[in-house]
Design a protein around this motif. Structure first.
Motif, PDB file in Angstrom:
ATOM      1  N   LEU A  82       0.826  -1.212   0.000  1.00 17.02           N
ATOM      2  CA  LEU A  82       0.000   0.000   0.000  1.00 17.02           C
ATOM      3  C   LEU A  82       0.861   1.264   0.000  1.00 17.02           C
ATOM      4  O   LEU A  82       0.661   2.166  -0.811  1.00 17.02           O
ATOM      5  CB  LEU A  82      -0.905   0.023   1.240  1.00 17.02           C
ATOM      6  N   ARG A  86       2.193   1.163  -4.000  1.00 14.54           N
ATOM      7  CA  ARG A  86       1.012   1.860  -4.493  1.00 14.54           C
ATOM      8  C   ARG A  86       0.979   3.314  -4.048  1.00 14.54           C
ATOM      9  O   ARG A  86       0.170   4.096  -4.544  1.00 14.54           O
ATOM     10  CB  ARG A  86      -0.259   1.147  -3.989  1.00 14.54           C
ATOM     11  N   ARG A  87       1.849   3.684  -3.142  1.00 16.05           N
ATOM     12  CA  ARG A  87       1.956   5.060  -2.646  1.00 16.05           C
ATOM     13  C   ARG A  87       0.606   5.613  -2.183  1.00 16.05           C
ATOM     14  O   ARG A  87       0.245   6.758  -2.437  1.00 16.05           O
ATOM     15  CB  ARG A  87       2.600   5.962  -3.697  1.00 16.05           C
ATOM     16  N   VAL A  88      -0.128   4.762  -1.488  1.00 20.50           N
ATOM     17  CA  VAL A  88      -1.395   5.177  -0.883  1.00 20.50           C
ATOM     18  C   VAL A  88      -1.114   6.180   0.221  1.00 20.50           C
ATOM     19  O   VAL A  88      -0.099   6.076   0.919  1.00 20.50           O
ATOM     20  CB  VAL A  88      -2.112   3.925  -0.313  1.00 20.50           C
ATOM     21  N   ASP A  89      -1.982   7.161   0.372  1.00 26.71           N
ATOM     22  CA  ASP A  89      -1.832   8.114   1.473  1.00 26.71           C
ATOM     23  C   ASP A  89      -1.720   7.336   2.778  1.00 26.71           C
ATOM     24  O   ASP A  89      -2.563   6.497   3.097  1.00 26.71           O
ATOM     25  CB  ASP A  89      -3.050   9.040   1.518  1.00 26.71           C
TER      26      ASP A  89
ATOM     27  N   SER B   5       3.602  15.119   6.679  1.00 29.16           N
ATOM     28  CA  SER B   5       2.996  13.841   6.310  1.00 29.16           C
ATOM     29  C   SER B   5       1.785  13.961   5.402  1.00 29.16           C
ATOM     30  O   SER B   5       1.359  12.992   4.818  1.00 29.16           O
ATOM     31  CB  SER B   5       2.591  13.094   7.574  1.00 29.16           C
ATOM     32  N   ARG B   7       1.302  15.737   2.657  1.00 28.87           N
ATOM     33  CA  ARG B   7       1.501  16.211   1.295  1.00 28.87           C
ATOM     34  C   ARG B   7       0.693  15.331   0.326  1.00 28.87           C
ATOM     35  O   ARG B   7       0.752  14.111   0.364  1.00 28.87           O
ATOM     36  CB  ARG B   7       2.981  16.133   0.938  1.00 28.87           C
ATOM     37  N   THR B   9      -0.433  13.193  -2.735  1.00 24.57           N
ATOM     38  CA  THR B   9       0.273  12.409  -3.736  1.00 24.57           C
ATOM     39  C   THR B   9      -0.508  12.523  -5.036  1.00 24.57           C
ATOM     40  O   THR B   9      -1.278  13.446  -5.224  1.00 24.57           O
ATOM     41  CB  THR B   9       0.407  10.958  -3.269  1.00 24.57           C
ATOM     42  N   HIS B  10      -0.348  11.572  -5.960  1.00 22.55           N
ATOM     43  CA  HIS B  10      -0.999  11.761  -7.255  1.00 22.55           C
ATOM     44  C   HIS B  10      -2.154  10.798  -7.461  1.00 22.55           C
ATOM     45  O   HIS B  10      -2.584  10.105  -6.547  1.00 22.55           O
ATOM     46  CB  HIS B  10       0.034  11.651  -8.370  1.00 22.55           C
ATOM     47  N   ARG B  12      -2.590   8.017  -8.909  1.00 17.92           N
ATOM     48  CA  ARG B  12      -2.425   6.592  -8.655  1.00 17.92           C
ATOM     49  C   ARG B  12      -2.602   6.295  -7.166  1.00 17.92           C
ATOM     50  O   ARG B  12      -3.179   5.288  -6.776  1.00 17.92           O
ATOM     51  CB  ARG B  12      -1.052   6.135  -9.135  1.00 17.92           C
ATOM     52  N   ALA B  13      -2.129   7.245  -6.357  1.00 13.74           N
ATOM     53  CA  ALA B  13      -2.294   7.069  -4.906  1.00 13.74           C
ATOM     54  C   ALA B  13      -3.766   7.082  -4.542  1.00 13.74           C
ATOM     55  O   ALA B  13      -4.231   6.304  -3.697  1.00 13.74           O
ATOM     56  CB  ALA B  13      -1.565   8.180  -4.171  1.00 13.74           C
ATOM     57  N   LEU B  14      -4.522   7.980  -5.184  1.00 17.60           N
ATOM     58  CA  LEU B  14      -5.946   8.059  -4.872  1.00 17.60           C
ATOM     59  C   LEU B  14      -6.660   6.771  -5.274  1.00 17.60           C
ATOM     60  O   LEU B  14      -7.538   6.285  -4.571  1.00 17.60           O
ATOM     61  CB  LEU B  14      -6.578   9.253  -5.595  1.00 17.60           C
ATOM     62  N   GLY B  16      -5.273   3.873  -5.381  1.00 16.40           N
ATOM     63  CA  GLY B  16      -4.875   2.872  -4.386  1.00 16.40           C
ATOM     64  C   GLY B  16      -5.672   3.014  -3.102  1.00 16.40           C
ATOM     65  O   GLY B  16      -6.126   2.044  -2.502  1.00 16.40           O
ATOM     66  N   THR B  17      -5.866   4.283  -2.712  1.00 14.69           N
ATOM     67  CA  THR B  17      -6.636   4.533  -1.495  1.00 14.69           C
ATOM     68  C   THR B  17      -8.056   4.028  -1.645  1.00 14.69           C
ATOM     69  O   THR B  17      -8.618   3.385  -0.755  1.00 14.69           O
ATOM     70  CB  THR B  17      -6.665   6.038  -1.193  1.00 14.69           C
TER      71      THR B  17
END
Lengths: 305, 393
Positions: A82, A86-89, B5, B7, B9-10, B12-14, B16-17
């Protein structure tokens, strides 16, 4: 306060300290590597579940230990996917992991639980030392998981300060670009930080089951200890030895609430006040420590290799 | 918390979230469903039943919302067992959801089931009256029952017509447990660890000490409130404090966290017994459990659902009952489980217990309730203050 009351207070404080200390050590490793792991509470709960599950099927303490570490490693791997790939927040991802752990452990405990009962891990009194008045029972008559948490704090301090992995881990949290320029994989270090950190936090769950849970799992038994660890790490400034001290003080504050309910002139204070006291102190302490500087790259996803 | 903490992201991160959120939500719902599947049964029969809210030919659909899992070997386990005891001549389809903790969770689950055509929502958590009333107001065609609570006349008048409250006289059961504790204790000190400090919980340790004083005038009690029904560490710490103060028989009012009491009793310097509540817990800790206090929650669950299916709950469906108070006389509430041959229970103790229980059942002894008495048993300190002779001891 007589010696029996004082000795009991210290015994309880050390017992309450150990699971939070494991979780705090795990969080220190994760944050030193540059990952803010809000999912520590979930790691702790999963570790408790895994250990209790194997115990309920008649397995030994050693298997329970391996199960706790194993589920921690798997959770660390999931978090690495993650956060690192995936660089999830990291805030949102951590919250999701906590929710996932709460639902998953409840459902799987219901479905998979065995019928065996095990009890707590046996106490291992250290000869002579455990006979010291007042402090002997608290410090030298605990089970192996409590002793190990204290040893782990000392060991982690030296690992972070004196080993190549520790140095690189800290660099991954402070200056990942410099580490990358030196040809060291930041991703790999953060994965190792998450895996080791999650395993340590899961050991907090194992300790809880075998110190306070009579070997069994209870829904939401972590009861916020993983979140408390987040505050402890901040107060301890990512130093494992300071984390040991702070979790001991926190355990003492929690233990005091029960003594206070039994002491005549304090028993008039509403119970809710005593229950809230350690958390109020923690909030005040965190507020006072607001100037504490996080490792520079904590919470910032690494986009390189 | 962190200055760096958050900041963004882009994209792809969204993505993933979102994927993580969806996975978490799915598994969390599956977890709740799993609990309900494990504990629920749908009982139905071909015979026509006079259903309260259901239309002809449709089963009466009820969901039970509780604070523990269906197999928690405590409160919720006993409640869930009641779904197997619903009168088979009634065409009832039931479901169980637990554990739920916050008011939001109760409202969310209750609203969801009400929206999906369920006729009755039974909440077995005494601390969720506000959530239950809100669901009842939101779905006036659905019967919502919640307890255990002890409503006043004003409360009953203010409840919506489709709301019903239920209660059980727990203090009779803990009174009997106290009689046993008063006879077994070697130190004349007993203890109780309780989760929340509200009337449905406070009355349990207060009944416990009153029962002990009925047979042992020298006995005293240490009562500790932990603020949690799941925190085994806090329960253990509270019990250790009581044991250090001399307590050798402990009553649990912390549901599943009773395991913390077992842990404390295991490490006690003298033989120490635990009396759990709601479920015969002997097998959880055979060396430690003295007996268990049983409240026939399964019978209460089945009875309330049967009343709902027959249209006897609330005002909305032609019924005129809004408050049901269960006790030993009407549903065997307040018994002790088997002692399983525990050596601490001598024939003399058994004989004395039988004598006191006989007086309790025939009305010679009357354990105070929560209203009408000079000092309701849901007040802190009542059990240590009331003169045992004044209640028939």
């Amino acid at each position: 306060m007589n010696t029996v009351v004082l000795a009991t207070l210290l015994v309880i404080a050390i017992q309450l300290m150990a699971p939070v200390l494991w979780a705090s050590l795990g969080e220190i490793v994760a944050e030193r590597s540059g990952v803010l792991n809000i999912g520590t509470e979930g790691c702790l709960l999963l570790g408790a579940w895994a250990s209790a599950l194997v115990l309920s099927h008649g397995q030994s303490l050693f298997v329970a230990l391996v199960a706790g570490i194993g589920v921690g490693v798997l959770t660390g791997g999931l978090l690495a996917v993650l956060y690192v790939w995936r660089r999830v927040d990291q805030i949102i991802g951590g919250i999701m992991v906590n929710l996932l752990a709460l639902g998953l452990t409840t459902a799987l405990w219901t479905l998979l639980r065995g019928d065996e009962t095990s009890g707590n891990a046996p106490s291992l009194p250290i000869p002579l030392l455990s006979d010291i008045p007042v402090v002997g029972e608290a410090l030298f008559d605990q089970n192996i998981f409590v002793y190990a948490s204290i040893v782990a704090a000392v060991a982690l301090f030296f690992v972070l300060q004196r080993t190549r992995w520790g140095l690189r881990l800290r660099a991954a949290g402070e200056a990942p670009a410099a580490l990358d320029a030196a040809g060291v994989s930041v991703r790999r270090l953060r994965v190792s930080g998450l895996v080791v950190g999650s395993a340590l936090a899961a050991l907090g769950g194992t300790t809880l089951v075998l110190t306070s849970g009579a070997g069994s799992f209870v829904f939401d038994m972590s009861a916020g200890r993983g979140f408390i660890a987040l505050g402890v790490v901040l107060l301890a400034r990512w130093n494992p030895l300071l984390a040991l001290l702070i979790t001991a003080v926190f355990g003492l504050l929690q233990a005091l609430q029960f003594q206070a309910q039994s002491i005549g002139w304090l028993s008039g204070v509403p119970t809710d006040v005593w229950i809230a006291a350690p958390y109020v102190v923690a909030i005040i302490a965190v507020a006072v420590a607001h100037g504490t500087r996080y490792p520079r790259a904590v919470g910032v996803a690494w986009t390189g290799h | 918390m962190s200055r760096t903490s958050l900041r963004p992201t882009h994209r792809r991160a969204l993505r993933g979230t979102a994927a993580a959120a969806a996975l978490s939500a799915t598994l969390l719902l599956a977890a709740c469903g799993g609990s309900s599947d494990a504990g629920s049964t749908g009982s139905s029969s071909d015979s026509a039943a006079s259903s309260g809210s259901s239309s002809s030919g449709e089963p009466f659909k009820v969901v039970v919302l509780s604070d523990g899992a269906a197999n928690d070997q405590s409160w919720s386990n006993s409640v869930a067992d009641g779904l197997n005891e619903i009168d088979p001549s009634l065409d009832v389809e039931s479901d169980f959801v637990g554990p739920l903790t916050t008011a939001d969770e109760y409202q969310q689950q209750g609203s969801s089931y009400a929206s999906n055509g369920f006729d009755m929502i039974l909440i077995t958590n005494g601390g969720q009256t506000s959530a239950a009333v809100q669901i009842a107001e939101q779905f006036p065609d659905v019967t919502v029952c919640q307890g255990p609570i002890s409503p006043t006349e004003d409360d009953l008048a203010s409840f919506p017509s489709n709301f019903c409250a239920w209660n059980l006289k727990q203090q009779d059961g803990t009174f009997l447990a106290g009689v046993v504790a008063g006879l077994v204790t070697q130190t004349d000190v007993i203890g109780s660890v309780a989760g929340g400090e509200f009337p449905a919980v406070v009355r349990q340790p207060e009944g416990f000490i009153l029962g002990a004083r009925c047979v042992n005038p020298d006995v005293t009690i240490d009562i500790q409130y932990t603020g949690s029904f799941s925190d085994v560490g806090a329960a253990q710490a509270a019990a250790q404090t009581e044991i250090a103060g001399g307590a050798d028989v402990l009553l649990s009012a912390v549901d599943s966290a009773v395991r913390g009491l077992y842990a404390a009793a295991e490490g006690a310097p003298r033989p120490t017994f635990v009396i759990p509540s709601y479920f015969d817990s002997y097998e959880q800790a055979p060396e430690t459990v003295l007996t268990s206090v049983l409240y026939n929650l399964n019978g209460i669950t089945a009875d309330l659902i049967a009343k709902g299916a027959q249209g006897e709950l609330g005002d909305a469906d032609g019924g005129d009952e809004q408050y049901f108070n269960y006790d030993y006389a009407n549903l065997n509430v307040g018994e002790l489980a088997d002692f399983h041959g525990n050596a601490a229970i001598t024939p003399e103790i058994e004989a004395k217990l039988a004598e006191i229980e006989g007086k309790l059942r025939d009305g010679t002894i009357t354990v105070p309730g929560e209203d009408g008495a000079d000092m309701p048993l849901s007040e802190n300190g009542a059990g240590s203050t009331i003169d045992p002779a004044s209640i028939g001891c």
